[in-house]
Design a protein around this motif. Structure first.
Motif, PDB file in Angstrom:
ATOM      1  N   GLN A 153       0.817  -1.213   0.000  1.00  0.00           N
ATOM      2  CA  GLN A 153       0.000   0.000   0.000  1.00  0.00           C
ATOM      3  C   GLN A 153       0.854   1.268   0.000  1.00  0.00           C
ATOM      4  N   PHE A 155       3.117   2.000  -2.007  1.00  0.00           N
ATOM      5  CA  PHE A 155       3.352   2.484  -3.375  1.00  0.00           C
ATOM      6  C   PHE A 155       2.515   3.735  -3.621  1.00  0.00           C
ATOM      7  N   ARG A 156       1.245   3.663  -3.250  1.00  0.00           N
ATOM      8  CA  ARG A 156       0.357   4.808  -3.418  1.00  0.00           C
ATOM      9  C   ARG A 156       0.610   5.861  -2.340  1.00  0.00           C
ATOM     10  N   GLU A 157       0.782   5.430  -1.088  1.00  0.00           N
ATOM     11  CA  GLU A 157       0.954   6.373   0.017  1.00  0.00           C
ATOM     12  C   GLU A 157       2.220   7.221  -0.127  1.00  0.00           C
ATOM     13  N   ASN A 159       3.292   8.156  -2.973  1.00  0.00           N
ATOM     14  CA  ASN A 159       3.069   8.849  -4.249  1.00  0.00           C
ATOM     15  C   ASN A 159       3.918   8.307  -5.386  1.00  0.00           C
ATOM     16  N   ASP A 161       2.934   6.172  -7.410  1.00  0.00           N
ATOM     17  CA  ASP A 161       2.037   5.995  -8.552  1.00  0.00           C
ATOM     18  C   ASP A 161       1.952   7.252  -9.421  1.00  0.00           C
ATOM     19  N   ARG A 162       2.520   8.343  -8.958  1.00  0.00           N
ATOM     20  CA  ARG A 162       2.606   9.549  -9.796  1.00  0.00           C
ATOM     21  C   ARG A 162       3.736   9.422 -10.825  1.00  0.00           C
ATOM     22  N   LYS A 165       3.642   3.046 -13.022  1.00  0.00           N
ATOM     23  CA  LYS A 165       2.434   2.233 -12.959  1.00  0.00           C
ATOM     24  C   LYS A 165       2.517   1.380 -11.698  1.00  0.00           C
ATOM     25  N   ASN A 166       1.439   1.337 -10.940  1.00  0.00           N
ATOM     26  CA  ASN A 166       1.419   0.637  -9.664  1.00  0.00           C
ATOM     27  C   ASN A 166       1.253  -0.875  -9.889  1.00  0.00           C
ATOM     28  N   TYR A 168       0.981  -3.057  -7.715  1.00  0.00           N
ATOM     29  CA  TYR A 168       0.192  -3.627  -6.624  1.00  0.00           C
ATOM     30  C   TYR A 168      -1.288  -3.274  -6.740  1.00  0.00           C
ATOM     31  N   ALA A 169      -1.653  -2.432  -7.697  1.00  0.00           N
ATOM     32  CA  ALA A 169      -3.041  -1.996  -7.838  1.00  0.00           C
ATOM     33  C   ALA A 169      -3.914  -3.116  -8.371  1.00  0.00           C
TER      34      ALA A 169
END
Length: 171
Positions: A153, A155-157, A159, A161-162, A165-166, A168-169
């Motif tokens: 999680q 990865f998004r927290e 940032n 993913d900015r 490409k994530n 883990y999504a």
């Protein structure tokens, strides 16, 4: 004692530092992140102003902090909480990441984390930008992969993913 207070060796604190941490724990079982400001230095005014305004400093008082804000340069937690979540992961063998991992595990255990700006520690270790960039490069190549393997999680927290490409999504 029952509360462990951590502060980096290149910080100075005021006389009331321990009592402020102690008082913060009167709200119940929780972890505390004190304020860690870079001390004034003529050559680093801009970067210090930027860094001193980040993290928990940008959130309202009494906001529950995400685990990624748990910085061991100035923090405290009940000894039993640290034991229960597993202490520091020694697989982090480069600069950074071990405190963030510990904070995420504290958060996942359901222990609230709060900022306490009155628990102030002044950081006196000034690094030239080249060393800061070297640390960030080491952190990115060595610590971030360990963090993401343990806590996807982030990865998004963080940032990321900015930029990428994530992987883990949910697709």
């Amino acid at each position: 004692g029952n509360i462990v207070i951590m502060v980096d060796g290149d910080h100075t604190v005021k006389r009331n530092f321990i009592s402020v941490h102690q008082r913060a724990h009167q709200r119940g079982v929780c972890a505390i992140v004190g304020k860690s400001d870079f001390a004034h230095h003529e050559d680093f005014v801009a970067i210090n102003t930027y860094l001193n305004g980040g993290g928990a400093a940008k959130l309202p008082l009494d906001t529950k902090l995400p685990g990624r804000y748990f910085l061991t340069r100035n923090c405290s937690a009940p000894k039993q909480v640290l034991i229960d979540v597993g202490l520091f992961d020694e697989s982090f063998n480069q600069w950074g990441g071990e405190d963030l991992d510990l904070g995420v595990r504290i958060e996942q255990a359901g222990i609230p984390i709060y900022g306490e700006p009155d628990a102030l520690a002044l950081h006196h270790h000034f690094r030239p930008i080249e060393l800061v960039l070297d640390n960030m490069s080491s952190y990115g190549s060595g610590s971030v992969p360990i963090l993401l393997e343990k806590h996807p999680q982030l990865f998004r927290e963080l940032n990321l993913d900015r930029l990428y490409k994530n992987p883990y999504a949910d697709n």
